[in-house]
Scaffold this motif. Structure first.
Motif, PDB file in Angstrom:
ATOM      1  N   PHE A 231     -60.252  -5.855 -48.049  1.00 42.86           N
ATOM      2  CA  PHE A 231     -58.795  -5.772 -48.161  1.00 42.86           C
ATOM      3  C   PHE A 231     -58.377  -6.179 -49.570  1.00 42.86           C
ATOM      4  O   PHE A 231     -59.156  -6.761 -50.328  1.00 42.86           O
ATOM      5  N   HIS A 232     -57.139  -5.873 -49.902  1.00 34.88           N
ATOM      6  CA  HIS A 232     -56.565  -6.257 -51.188  1.00 34.88           C
ATOM      7  C   HIS A 232     -55.413  -7.221 -50.908  1.00 34.88           C
ATOM      8  O   HIS A 232     -54.384  -6.813 -50.354  1.00 34.88           O
ATOM      9  N   PRO A 233     -55.548  -8.488 -51.265  1.00 36.85           N
ATOM     10  CA  PRO A 233     -54.526  -9.483 -50.910  1.00 36.85           C
ATOM     11  C   PRO A 233     -53.243  -9.320 -51.696  1.00 36.85           C
ATOM     12  O   PRO A 233     -53.247  -8.913 -52.860  1.00 36.85           O
ATOM     13  N   ASP A 234     -52.144  -9.641 -51.039  1.00 42.33           N
ATOM     14  CA  ASP A 234     -50.846  -9.654 -51.714  1.00 42.33           C
ATOM     15  C   ASP A 234     -50.719 -10.870 -52.631  1.00 42.33           C
ATOM     16  O   ASP A 234     -50.024 -10.820 -53.647  1.00 42.33           O
ATOM     17  N   ALA A 249     -60.465 -11.757 -59.011  1.00 44.20           N
ATOM     18  CA  ALA A 249     -59.271 -11.921 -58.179  1.00 44.20           C
ATOM     19  C   ALA A 249     -58.123 -11.078 -58.713  1.00 44.20           C
ATOM     20  O   ALA A 249     -57.393 -10.440 -57.944  1.00 44.20           O
ATOM     21  N   ALA A 250     -57.953 -11.059 -60.015  1.00 50.92           N
ATOM     22  CA  ALA A 250     -56.861 -10.289 -60.615  1.00 50.92           C
ATOM     23  C   ALA A 250     -57.031  -8.797 -60.357  1.00 50.92           C
ATOM     24  O   ALA A 250     -56.061  -8.074 -60.104  1.00 50.92           O
ATOM     25  N   VAL A 251     -58.268  -8.310 -60.382  1.00 49.92           N
ATOM     26  CA  VAL A 251     -58.537  -6.894 -60.163  1.00 49.92           C
ATOM     27  C   VAL A 251     -58.385  -6.518 -58.691  1.00 49.92           C
ATOM     28  O   VAL A 251     -57.997  -5.400 -58.359  1.00 49.92           O
ATOM     29  N   GLN A 252     -58.663  -7.470 -57.794  1.00 51.20           N
ATOM     30  CA  GLN A 252     -58.637  -7.203 -56.356  1.00 51.20           C
ATOM     31  C   GLN A 252     -57.235  -7.178 -55.760  1.00 51.20           C
ATOM     32  O   GLN A 252     -57.031  -6.721 -54.642  1.00 51.20           O
ATOM     33  N   LEU A 253     -56.237  -7.640 -56.504  1.00 55.69           N
ATOM     34  CA  LEU A 253     -54.875  -7.733 -55.985  1.00 55.69           C
ATOM     35  C   LEU A 253     -54.339  -6.396 -55.481  1.00 55.69           C
ATOM     36  O   LEU A 253     -54.621  -5.337 -56.049  1.00 55.69           O
ATOM     37  N   ALA A 254     -53.530  -6.479 -54.431  1.00 54.19           N
ATOM     38  CA  ALA A 254     -52.793  -5.317 -53.962  1.00 54.19           C
ATOM     39  C   ALA A 254     -51.703  -4.973 -54.979  1.00 54.19           C
ATOM     40  O   ALA A 254     -51.336  -5.804 -55.819  1.00 54.19           O
ATOM     41  N   PRO A 255     -51.170  -3.756 -54.948  1.00 58.79           N
ATOM     42  CA  PRO A 255     -50.048  -3.420 -55.838  1.00 58.79           C
ATOM     43  C   PRO A 255     -48.908  -4.419 -55.691  1.00 58.79           C
ATOM     44  O   PRO A 255     -48.581  -4.846 -54.585  1.00 58.79           O
ATOM     45  N   ALA A 256     -48.340  -4.817 -56.823  1.00 56.33           N
ATOM     46  CA  ALA A 256     -47.273  -5.818 -56.886  1.00 56.33           C
ATOM     47  C   ALA A 256     -47.742  -7.196 -56.435  1.00 56.33           C
ATOM     48  O   ALA A 256     -46.935  -8.070 -56.139  1.00 56.33           O
ATOM     49  N   GLY A 257     -49.067  -7.398 -56.406  1.00 58.12           N
ATOM     50  CA  GLY A 257     -49.616  -8.685 -55.997  1.00 58.12           C
ATOM     51  C   GLY A 257     -49.446  -9.754 -57.049  1.00 58.12           C
ATOM     52  O   GLY A 257     -49.178  -9.481 -58.225  1.00 58.12           O
ATOM     53  N   ILE A 258     -49.635 -11.004 -56.617  1.00 55.42           N
ATOM     54  CA  ILE A 258     -49.437 -12.164 -57.485  1.00 55.42           C
ATOM     55  C   ILE A 258     -50.657 -13.065 -57.372  1.00 55.42           C
ATOM     56  O   ILE A 258     -51.071 -13.437 -56.263  1.00 55.42           O
ATOM     57  N   ARG A 280     -55.387  -2.343 -67.239  1.00 56.71           N
ATOM     58  CA  ARG A 280     -54.952  -1.129 -66.548  1.00 56.71           C
ATOM     59  C   ARG A 280     -54.522  -1.459 -65.119  1.00 56.71           C
ATOM     60  O   ARG A 280     -53.483  -0.981 -64.641  1.00 56.71           O
ATOM     61  N   GLN A 281     -55.323  -2.288 -64.437  1.00 59.09           N
ATOM     62  CA  GLN A 281     -55.013  -2.662 -63.059  1.00 59.09           C
ATOM     63  C   GLN A 281     -53.669  -3.383 -62.986  1.00 59.09           C
ATOM     64  O   GLN A 281     -52.853  -3.136 -62.096  1.00 59.09           O
ATOM     65  N   MET A 282     -53.428  -4.307 -63.916  1.00 53.34           N
ATOM     66  CA  MET A 282     -52.198  -5.092 -63.882  1.00 53.34           C
ATOM     67  C   MET A 282     -50.978  -4.242 -64.226  1.00 53.34           C
ATOM     68  O   MET A 282     -49.921  -4.374 -63.591  1.00 53.34           O
ATOM     69  N   VAL A 283     -51.118  -3.377 -65.208  1.00 54.56           N
ATOM     70  CA  VAL A 283     -49.982  -2.558 -65.606  1.00 54.56           C
ATOM     71  C   VAL A 283     -49.640  -1.536 -64.524  1.00 54.56           C
ATOM     72  O   VAL A 283     -48.492  -1.425 -64.080  1.00 54.56           O
ATOM     73  N   LEU A 284     -50.628  -0.804 -64.058  1.00 53.43           N
ATOM     74  CA  LEU A 284     -50.368   0.239 -63.068  1.00 53.43           C
ATOM     75  C   LEU A 284     -50.027  -0.336 -61.702  1.00 53.43           C
ATOM     76  O   LEU A 284     -49.393   0.340 -60.885  1.00 53.43           O
ATOM     77  N   GLY A 285     -50.451  -1.557 -61.455  1.00 48.81           N
ATOM     78  CA  GLY A 285     -50.177  -2.167 -60.164  1.00 48.81           C
ATOM     79  C   GLY A 285     -48.992  -3.108 -60.151  1.00 48.81           C
ATOM     80  O   GLY A 285     -48.672  -3.681 -59.105  1.00 48.81           O
ATOM     81  N   ASN A 286     -48.339  -3.326 -61.300  1.00 51.40           N
ATOM     82  CA  ASN A 286     -47.221  -4.273 -61.376  1.00 51.40           C
ATOM     83  C   ASN A 286     -47.635  -5.669 -60.888  1.00 51.40           C
ATOM     84  O   ASN A 286     -46.858  -6.360 -60.223  1.00 51.40           O
TER      85      ASN A 286
END
Length: 347
Positions: A231-234, A249-258, A280-286
């Motif tokens: 799963f991808h945690p929020d 952990a930062a890469v595994q985040l769900a979109p808009a995750g914190i 890329r993951q952080m920008v595209l995933g907010n």
């Protein structure tokens, strides 16, 4: 009075010595120390990695995780003899900076703050200490000796407050949280996630008492790599300070995750990482990656509420050893099954 002290910057200088009674300039409330928790910060100070004694003194009294009983308190202070209390660690800088001037000393901007048991102020690992009432927090009498968990719990209360504030940037309804690390910080983070009604997962290195504690909260317990989780945690609370886990952990985040970084890295280890993939993951995933340290008075109060609501038997299992002041070396020597060790001044 007897106190556990160290010469900051000098390894193996820890010693229990006689120290003067706490001066009234430290505050009008006199407190008898009941217990002091021990953590990695204390270990690093004892190793000579950092720490600063008060001006004009050679030795620093250790201890920033406190539990005490009020002996004397002035009228109108909000405290009275017999109250259980915990002391706030940080004090605002004298300048002050913008944050300290607004009472947000945990977010000090110029680094001129002081901290009890760490930086330029004596800590709580003494038979008695004095303190200002505005930097003192009442502890639920029902918690008893478990009130020593107040300071580490305050860090997680701050972490959750900031996570929830950041979440308000958009419509956000988190469901899952991943906690990396199953030490006292990680388990308290998991506790507060469960109290918020979230689906909590804890990732650690091995089975043992920590696994049982996590599962008894109702959390799922995992061993292995973050990338292997299904799963991808929020929300991620990274409580180990292990650089590889921070990146994973930062890469595994769900979109808009914190992702909140609550662990502190030793800083010496170099790792190979693809910064482009992370960016890329952080920008595209907010997604958001941020760090926290220390706590404000309101975070101590929130921690007090969280601990008061927690199951006492479960909390009691976090404190795996209590040692006498004279046996402080045993307290600071980590054993395989340790979660939280405490120097108990009542023994």
């Amino acid at each position: 009075m007897r106190a556990l002290t160290v010469v900051p910057g000098r390894a193996d200088s820890g010693a229990v010595v006689e120290m003067p009674e706490p001066p009234e300039t430290d505050g009008p409330v006199l407190v008898r120390t009941l217990a002091v928790g021990f953590c990695g910060t204390d270990a690093e100070i004892l190793a000579g990695d950092y720490g600063w004694a008060p001006a004009g003194e050679e030795r620093l009294i250790l201890g920033h995780e406190s539990l005490g009983e009020v002996l004397e308190a002035p009228d109108g202070s909000g405290f009275r003899r017999g109250d259980l209390v915990a002391g706030v660690v940080r004090r605002p800088d004298p300048v002050p900076c913008l944050a300290c001037g607004a009472g947000e000393w945990d977010m000090c901007r110029n680094g001129r703050y002081t901290e009890r048991g760490i930086k330029q102020r004596h800590g709580f690992a003494a038979e008695r200490f004095r303190i200002e009432p505005e930097f003192l927090v009442p502890v639920d009498r029902g918690l008893g000796p478990l009130g020593v968990l107040m300071e580490p719990a305050s860090i997680l209360a701050k972490a959750w407050e900031h996570i929830e504030r950041i979440g308000l940037r958009a419509r956000w309804a988190p469901r899952s949280v991943l906690v990396t690390g199953a030490g006292p910080i990680g388990l308290l983070a998991a506790l507060m996630g469960v109290q918020r009604g979230l689906e909590v997962h804890v990732l650690a290195r091995r089975e043992g008492a920590q696994a049982a504690l996590a599962r008894d909260l109702g959390a799922a317990y995992h061993i292995g790599r973050i990338a292997d989780l299904p799963f991808h945690p929020d929300v991620v609370l990274e409580c180990t300070g292990v650089p590889e886990l921070v990146m994973d952990a930062a890469v595994q985040l769900a979109p808009a995750g914190i992702c909140c970084l609550a662990g502190v890295s030793a800083g010496a280890k170099r790792i190979e990482t693809n910064a482009g993939t992370l960016e890329r993951q952080m920008v595209l995933g907010n997604t958001v990656l941020f760090g926290i340290v220390n706590a404000n008075l309101r975070h101590y109060r929130a921690a007090a509420e969280a601990l008061a609501k927690a199951d006492r038997a479960w909390l009691g299992r976090l404190v795996t050893r209590r040692e006498r002041l004279d046996d402080w070396r045993d307290a600071v020597t980590r054993r395989p099954d340790d979660i939280k060790t405490v120097i108990d001044f009542t023994l």
